[in-house]
Design a protein around this motif. Structure first.
Motif, short mmCIF file in Angstrom:
data_model
loop_
_atom_site.label_atom_id
_atom_site.label_comp_id
_atom_site.label_asym_id
_atom_site.label_seq_id
_atom_site.Cartn_x
_atom_site.Cartn_y
_atom_site.Cartn_z
N GLY A 376 0.81 -1.22 0.00
CA GLY A 376 0.00 0.00 0.00
C GLY A 376 0.84 1.26 0.00
O GLY A 376 0.40 2.31 -0.49
N ARG A 377 2.06 1.19 0.53
CA ARG A 377 2.97 2.33 0.57
C ARG A 377 3.87 2.40 -0.66
O ARG A 377 4.72 3.28 -0.77
CB ARG A 377 3.85 2.26 1.82
CG ARG A 377 3.07 2.40 3.11
CD ARG A 377 3.88 1.91 4.29
NE ARG A 377 5.12 2.67 4.48
CZ ARG A 377 5.29 3.64 5.37
NH1 ARG A 377 4.29 3.98 6.17
NH2 ARG A 377 6.45 4.26 5.50
N GLY A 378 3.71 1.44 -1.59
CA GLY A 378 4.53 1.42 -2.79
C GLY A 378 5.90 0.84 -2.58
O GLY A 378 6.77 0.96 -3.46
N GLU A 379 6.13 0.19 -1.45
CA GLU A 379 7.45 -0.36 -1.14
C GLU A 379 7.60 -1.81 -1.58
O GLU A 379 8.71 -2.34 -1.58
CB GLU A 379 7.71 -0.25 0.36
CG GLU A 379 7.71 1.18 0.87
CD GLU A 379 7.68 1.28 2.38
OE1 GLU A 379 7.73 0.21 3.03
OE2 GLU A 379 7.61 2.39 2.91
N LEU A 380 6.50 -2.46 -1.93
CA LEU A 380 6.53 -3.87 -2.30
C LEU A 380 5.59 -4.08 -3.48
O LEU A 380 4.45 -3.60 -3.48
CB LEU A 380 6.08 -4.73 -1.11
CG LEU A 380 6.05 -6.25 -1.31
CD1 LEU A 380 7.44 -6.78 -1.62
CD2 LEU A 380 5.48 -6.93 -0.07
N ILE A 381 6.08 -4.78 -4.50
CA ILE A 381 5.28 -5.09 -5.68
C ILE A 381 5.31 -6.60 -5.91
O ILE A 381 6.10 -7.32 -5.28
CB ILE A 381 5.78 -4.35 -6.93
CG1 ILE A 381 7.22 -4.80 -7.27
CG2 ILE A 381 5.72 -2.84 -6.73
CD1 ILE A 381 7.74 -4.24 -8.60
#
Length: 530
Positions: A376-381
């Motif tokens: 959700g924070r864009g740190e993991l895809i």
């Protein structure tokens, strides 16, 4: 505002029995504190006397049992009377103001053996009631179960270990979670989930967690103490406090003035800790409640040093940029860190394969919703199918950070990385293949630690990097060279969370070795070094 907890119990029609007169007393105007003060201590130097509640205990009771408080958290150093208080509250759930028809109070500890300690204290407090009417009270005390029940009302107290399989389907009126930091890591999150989902079954039910601070900021008890609970009371010494100053001891030990034995024990342990680092770690964790491991662990960097690198606004992304890449297999993360040596700016993201989804991975790795929060924070895809797609990982990094001047990575999946670089849109650049032994690994760890301590790293607060650094451990050779441990916790790096730390080490260490650009001599190329 402090709220009288006795009023809440009375509104539910609760009652308690005077063990001498045998008369049921209305608690419309009664108080939980008054009941606890009427209990008799059965061991130690104060055996035979009434239970004394210190100011901090009264404050906690009023807050934890306020009408709007569904969850409460108490943290303080060892030896301050927490177990006695927990057992006394448990007794109040059987015959006191907290008792409800068929209401159950559950005390949960790291193991059944540990929970039995609370049970024995509670049973001792209830001895006058049990002795007066043996037929009314059922006591089960075996190697598999420990409970005390009032047969007339159905109110009972039960002690259990932190095994989630044993609490599904329960409907407690009160949960007493003892020393959550000591619960087994593999089942702790599942256990608290099972307990929290059971609260809504009984009106007014609540969970009270008591213990020393966990060393992991992502532990559910840490999150409760950080604001996740409705009522919080935490006694802890700060990290920069004078460890052997009695004033520091008092910060984490509110019972110090009333418990002479506690003061003597702390004085004795502080003297021993000055000469033994192993004892110092335990002293800081358990006596000063500092929220650190109670054994010496070779962490990559100290938490305070890393927090000093966290900034609200990153410096400019100027000058050459380097990448550090740590590729994982099907179970582990792959991570890519980007570092600008000229300004110290560091950014990082990680990737999992698409199969399984993040929720399933979170359950398997016992991290709850952490992965979904990172996403959700864009740190993991998630990229690829059953394994992270290297080409998609590089394309994501190129879009986020722009082309690198150099790349550092270990030799795992080396061929796939070369193929992806040659086939993709990234311009040719230097690649350093770093070994994970002491030769390359120790050099990279030294470079990373030096950059952190010298404030040459600036990073936004990141769940990904915080979790990775909380997991990352080092091992040292006889010469004192430290490298990142691959086998920590029984080889858990195969599905661990320190891959982002490994990528950051590679990037920052490479940035420290990066020479000053020479526009005449430099020629873009793929250079396999090491």
């Amino acid at each position: 505002m402090e709220i009288d907890c006795g009023v809440l119990a009375a509104r539910r029609g609760s009652f308690f029995r005077d063990p001498k007169g045998g008369v049921k007393l209305s608690v419309t105007k009664g108080k939980l504190i008054a009941f606890l003060r009427g209990l008799t201590i059965t061991q130690g130097s104060r055996a035979g006397r009434r239970l004394t509640l210190l100011d901090w205990e009264q404050r906690f009771i009023r807050g934890a049992f306020a009408p709007r408080a569904t969850t409460a958290a108490l943290s303080l150093g060892r030896g301050n009377g927490k177990t006695t208080l927990t057992a006394a509250i448990g007794a109040a759930g059987v015959v006191g103001p907290l008792a409800q028809p068929r209401g159950e109070v559950i005390a949960v500890a790291s193991s059944f053996a540990q929970a039995r300690i609370i049970f024995e204290h509670c049973r001792a407090f209830l001895r006058p009631w049990i002795a007066e009417d043996k037929h009314r009270y059922r006591v089960v005390d075996s190697t598999a179960a420990a409970l005390i029940e009032d047969r007339e009302t159905g109110a009972r107290f039960r002690a259990v270990g932190s095994d989630p399989r044993r609490v599904h389907g329960v409907a407690p009126s009160l949960i007493l979670a003892d020393e959550p930091a000591q619960w087994p890591g593999g089942t702790s999150d599942a256990m608290i989930s099972a307990l929290l989902t059971s609260l809504g079954k009984i009106p007014g039910s609540r969970l009270v967690a008591l213990g020393t601070r966990p060393a992991d900021d992502f532990h559910w008890f840490s999150e409760m103490l950080a604001g996740g609970a409705d009522f919080i009371l935490c006694y802890s010494a700060p990290g920069d406090a004078a460890l052997f100053d009695p004033e520091t001891w008092r910060m984490a030990n509110p019972s110090l003035g009333a418990f002479p034995d506690l003061r003597r024990a702390i004085e004795r342990e502080s003297e021993r800790s000055t000469a033994n680092p192993a004892l110092l770690a335990s002293f800081k964790a358990l006596r000063l409640n500092m929220g650190i491991p109670d054994v010496i662990e070779a962490v990559l960097v100290e938490a305070d040093a890393w927090r000093a690198c966290e900034v609200s606004e990153l410096p400019e992304a100027t000058g050459p940029v380097v990448w550090g890449i740590d590729l994982g297999a099907t179970a582990a993360m792959s991570a890519l860190a980007c570092y600008w040596p000229a300004t110290g700016r560091l950014e990082c993201f990680a990737a999992f394969p698409s199969v399984p989804d993040l929720e399933a991975r979170g359950r398997r790795d016992a991290v709850g919703s952490l992965y979904r929060e990172m996403a959700g924070r864009g740190e993991l895809i998630q990229v690829g199918g059953n394994v992270v797609s290297v080409s998609e990982l590089l394309a994501e990094a190129l879009e986020r950070y722009g082309p690198p001047a150099a790349i550092a990575c270990d030799r795992w999946r080396q061929g796939e990385l070369i193929d992806a670089l040659e086939a993709g849109p990234i311009s040719p650049c230097d690649i350093e293949w770093r070994g994970q032994g002491f030769k390359d690994g120790a050099e990279d760890v030294r470079g990373f630690r030096a950059a952190v301590l010298e404030r040459k790293v600036a990073v936004r607060p990141s769940l990904l990097l915080r979790a990775a650094l909380a997991e990352a451990r080092t091992v040292s050779d006889p010469a004192g060279n430290a490298k990142l441990s691959k086998g920590h916790h029984g080889g858990r790096r195969s599905r661990g969370r320190d891959d982002a730390a490994a990528a950051a080490i590679l990037a920052v260490a490479l940035g420290g070795r990066l020479p000053t650009p020479d526009p005449v001599a430099d020629r873009p190329r793929y250079l396999i070094a090491g």
